[in-house]
Design a protein around this motif. Structure first.
Motif, PDB file in Angstrom:
ATOM      1  N   ILE A 133      50.898  34.603  39.299  1.00  0.00           N
ATOM      2  CA  ILE A 133      50.382  35.964  39.473  1.00  0.00           C
ATOM      3  C   ILE A 133      49.225  36.018  40.463  1.00  0.00           C
ATOM      4  N   THR A 134      48.266  35.121  40.296  1.00  0.00           N
ATOM      5  CA  THR A 134      47.016  35.228  41.053  1.00  0.00           C
ATOM      6  C   THR A 134      46.858  34.200  42.161  1.00  0.00           C
ATOM      7  N   GLY A 135      47.683  33.144  42.120  1.00  0.00           N
ATOM      8  CA  GLY A 135      47.551  32.074  43.093  1.00  0.00           C
ATOM      9  C   GLY A 135      46.608  30.978  42.661  1.00  0.00           C
ATOM     10  N   ASP A 136      45.986  31.146  41.490  1.00  0.00           N
ATOM     11  CA  ASP A 136      45.010  30.178  40.988  1.00  0.00           C
ATOM     12  C   ASP A 136      45.210  30.028  39.483  1.00  0.00           C
ATOM     13  N   ALA A 137      45.461  28.810  39.044  1.00  0.00           N
ATOM     14  CA  ALA A 137      45.722  28.556  37.622  1.00  0.00           C
ATOM     15  C   ALA A 137      44.554  28.925  36.732  1.00  0.00           C
ATOM     16  N   ASN A 138      43.358  29.007  37.293  1.00  0.00           N
ATOM     17  CA  ASN A 138      42.164  29.286  36.498  1.00  0.00           C
ATOM     18  C   ASN A 138      41.704  30.745  36.569  1.00  0.00           C
ATOM     19  N   ILE A 139      42.458  31.583  37.262  1.00  0.00           N
ATOM     20  CA  ILE A 139      42.120  33.005  37.356  1.00  0.00           C
ATOM     21  C   ILE A 139      43.210  33.821  36.663  1.00  0.00           C
ATOM     22  N   ASN A 140      42.840  34.594  35.643  1.00  0.00           N
ATOM     23  CA  ASN A 140      43.837  35.386  34.937  1.00  0.00           C
ATOM     24  C   ASN A 140      44.039  36.735  35.624  1.00  0.00           C
ATOM     25  N   TYR A 141      45.041  37.470  35.177  1.00  0.00           N
ATOM     26  CA  TYR A 141      45.392  38.683  35.921  1.00  0.00           C
ATOM     27  C   TYR A 141      44.380  39.832  35.800  1.00  0.00           C
ATOM     28  N   PRO A 142      43.585  39.982  34.727  1.00  0.00           N
ATOM     29  CA  PRO A 142      42.575  41.051  34.747  1.00  0.00           C
ATOM     30  C   PRO A 142      41.573  40.872  35.895  1.00  0.00           C
ATOM     31  N   LYS A 143      41.096  39.654  36.091  1.00  0.00           N
ATOM     32  CA  LYS A 143      40.146  39.397  37.186  1.00  0.00           C
ATOM     33  C   LYS A 143      40.814  39.633  38.539  1.00  0.00           C
ATOM     34  N   TYR A 144      42.039  39.161  38.676  1.00  0.00           N
ATOM     35  CA  TYR A 144      42.805  39.331  39.921  1.00  0.00           C
ATOM     36  C   TYR A 144      43.053  40.804  40.219  1.00  0.00           C
ATOM     37  N   PHE A 145      43.489  41.552  39.217  1.00  0.00           N
ATOM     38  CA  PHE A 145      43.805  42.971  39.409  1.00  0.00           C
ATOM     39  C   PHE A 145      42.564  43.758  39.827  1.00  0.00           C
ATOM     40  N   CYS A 146      41.464  43.549  39.121  1.00  0.00           N
ATOM     41  CA  CYS A 146      40.247  44.310  39.427  1.00  0.00           C
ATOM     42  C   CYS A 146      39.745  44.012  40.830  1.00  0.00           C
ATOM     43  N   ALA A 147      39.818  42.743  41.235  1.00  0.00           N
ATOM     44  CA  ALA A 147      39.350  42.371  42.572  1.00  0.00           C
ATOM     45  C   ALA A 147      40.243  42.955  43.661  1.00  0.00           C
ATOM     46  N   LYS A 148      41.539  43.064  43.379  1.00  0.00           N
ATOM     47  CA  LYS A 148      42.489  43.504  44.399  1.00  0.00           C
ATOM     48  C   LYS A 148      42.618  45.020  44.492  1.00  0.00           C
ATOM     49  N   TYR A 149      42.559  45.717  43.341  1.00  0.00           N
ATOM     50  CA  TYR A 149      42.913  47.135  43.334  1.00  0.00           C
ATOM     51  C   TYR A 149      41.743  48.088  43.072  1.00  0.00           C
ATOM     52  N   LEU A 150      40.671  47.608  42.473  1.00  0.00           N
ATOM     53  CA  LEU A 150      39.581  48.500  42.102  1.00  0.00           C
ATOM     54  C   LEU A 150      38.367  48.306  43.011  1.00  0.00           C
ATOM     55  N   GLN A 151      37.601  49.358  43.157  1.00  0.00           N
ATOM     56  CA  GLN A 151      36.421  49.326  44.006  1.00  0.00           C
ATOM     57  C   GLN A 151      35.186  48.916  43.192  1.00  0.00           C
ATOM     58  N   LYS A 152      34.318  48.170  43.808  1.00  0.00           N
ATOM     59  CA  LYS A 152      33.073  47.797  43.136  1.00  0.00           C
ATOM     60  C   LYS A 152      32.191  49.030  42.952  1.00  0.00           C
ATOM     61  N   ASN A 153      31.372  48.941  41.920  1.00  0.00           N
ATOM     62  CA  ASN A 153      30.398  50.006  41.615  1.00  0.00           C
ATOM     63  C   ASN A 153      31.059  51.325  41.212  1.00  0.00           C
ATOM     64  N   GLN A 154      32.331  51.291  40.869  1.00  0.00           N
ATOM     65  CA  GLN A 154      33.014  52.467  40.318  1.00  0.00           C
ATOM     66  C   GLN A 154      33.074  52.297  38.801  1.00  0.00           C
ATOM     67  N   LYS A 155      33.359  53.382  38.099  1.00  0.00           N
ATOM     68  CA  LYS A 155      33.459  53.312  36.649  1.00  0.00           C
ATOM     69  C   LYS A 155      34.809  53.876  36.231  1.00  0.00           C
ATOM     70  N   TYR A 156      35.751  52.970  36.023  1.00  0.00           N
ATOM     71  CA  TYR A 156      37.125  53.349  35.726  1.00  0.00           C
ATOM     72  C   TYR A 156      37.350  53.455  34.218  1.00  0.00           C
ATOM     73  N   THR A 157      38.497  54.033  33.871  1.00  0.00           N
ATOM     74  CA  THR A 157      38.907  54.113  32.462  1.00  0.00           C
ATOM     75  C   THR A 157      40.213  53.351  32.289  1.00  0.00           C
ATOM     76  N   LEU A 158      40.317  52.644  31.162  1.00  0.00           N
ATOM     77  CA  LEU A 158      41.514  51.837  30.891  1.00  0.00           C
ATOM     78  C   LEU A 158      42.000  52.093  29.482  1.00  0.00           C
ATOM     79  N   LEU A 159      43.307  52.270  29.343  1.00  0.00           N
ATOM     80  CA  LEU A 159      43.958  52.423  28.043  1.00  0.00           C
ATOM     81  C   LEU A 159      44.932  51.268  27.857  1.00  0.00           C
ATOM     82  N   SER A 160      44.727  50.484  26.800  1.00  0.00           N
ATOM     83  CA  SER A 160      45.616  49.370  26.469  1.00  0.00           C
ATOM     84  C   SER A 160      46.430  49.743  25.238  1.00  0.00           C
ATOM     85  N   ILE A 161      47.743  49.770  25.388  1.00  0.00           N
ATOM     86  CA  ILE A 161      48.633  50.213  24.310  1.00  0.00           C
ATOM     87  C   ILE A 161      49.316  49.002  23.681  1.00  0.00           C
ATOM     88  N   GLY A 162      49.066  48.817  22.378  1.00  0.00           N
ATOM     89  CA  GLY A 162      49.569  47.635  21.687  1.00  0.00           C
ATOM     90  C   GLY A 162      48.688  46.444  22.015  1.00  0.00           C
TER      91      GLY A 162
END
Length: 320
Positions: free
Chosen positions: A63-92
């Protein structure tokens, strides 16, 4: 799909030895929703491949190209902007591991986790509090929640979307409606056959592979029994154990591709690994040379199977 198989009889016998007869018998009196809740309120044994660090590190690398980096860290770095305040809903959300990992990225104003199991939601809340993370957990059925006009920047399904039925209706009518404009749907999911049915050509490869594993790695937890063969599960046991399990999993990818734009999609395989490791994964929770050699061989067989047949029972995807 057969109503009952030899594997169902074996599995029931093993579960009775592990949990006792009364635990198994009690489920017969539950209605559908209560059986689902009962299943996820149980203390989970380390019997699934996801408890093996080796395989999870492999998923990280895919997923991330690095065995020690999980997808939440990868996703936030790739798709979200720094210093923003997003909302997340996790279902199940289960016990909340992925909400905690997203919260650590420090870019969310609000994180909400929904879980049907009271036991799991209590554990999730405790772990979040102990880690000083501000996450809101709701012990409710998703369909019973009134979100009013609230919409989210990110909606997450981690091994939970395949527990919803009528996917063709559920994703566009409920999930798309909860996403903000240009919001993200993130999934790490089982997308294989409904009710985890295993076709014969797949079973053949699994049972060829299991013969290469030393006997001591095939012992069922808490018993003197060994796993010598894998069978496709029967529909009766699947419905009794957890009526929601992979109820409409085959519809997930077609529906996503129909109603959402695919930003990325990674094939994670586990066509052989999941059935093979079921019930015996705890034997592989070590990193000694012998264990690592066996795990590498299993992963290679699984990767070859995925490439040969162009199918992947698990995927990671990001959609809009």
């Amino acid at each position: 799909m057969q109503l009952i198989t030899i594997g169902d009889i074996t599995d029931t016998y093993i579960k009775i030895k592990q949990k006792g007869f009364n635990s198994m018998l009690s489920k017969l009196g539950f209605n559908k929703n209560r059986r689902v809740e009962s299943k996820w309120n149980e203390k989970q044994s380390i019997g699934g491949f996801w408890h093996i660090p080796f395989f999870m590190q492999h998923w990280n690398k895919v997923i991330t190209g690095d065995a020690n980096i999980n997808y939440p860290k990868y996703f936030c770095a790739k798709y979200l902007q720094k210093n923003q305040k997003y909302t997340l809903l996790s279902i199940g959300c289960g016990t909340g591991f992925y909400e905690r990992e997203f919260a650590k990225q420090k870019c969310f104003a609000e994180l909400i986790g929904i879980e049907l199991s009271e036991n799991r939601i209590k554990e999730a809340q405790k772990l979040a509090t102990d880690s000083n993370l501000n996450i809101k957990y709701l012990n409710k059925n998703f369909y019973d929640i009134d979100f009013k006009s609230e919409k989210f920047d990110v909606i997450l399904f981690n091994s939970s979307l395949h527990h919803f039925d009528n996917i063709e209706m559920f994703l566009p009518q409920y999930i798309k409606a909860l996403l903000k404009q240009n919001g993200y749907l993130v999934i790490c999911e089982y997308v294989g056959k409904n009710r985890v049915y295993i076709p014969n050509f797949q079973l053949k490869e699994i049972n060829k592979l299991i013969k290469t594993i030393p006997l001591k790695y095939r012992q069922y937890f808490g018993t003197s029994n060994y796993k010598n063969k894998v069978y496709s599960p029967g529909s009766i046991r699947m419905r009794l154990n957890d009526p929601s399990e992979a109820v409409d999993s085959e519809s997930i990818l077609p529906t996503l591709h129909k109603y959402f734009y695919t930003l990325e999609e990674k094939q994670l395989g586990c066509n052989l690994i999941m059935p093979l490791m079921r019930g015996i994964a705890y034997n592989f929770a070590y990193d000694d040379d012998e264990t690592m050699q066996i795990l590498h061989a299993i992963l290679e067989a699984d990767s070859n199977f995925m490439q040969q047949y162009s199918i992947s029972d698990f995927i990671f995807g990001v959609y809009q």
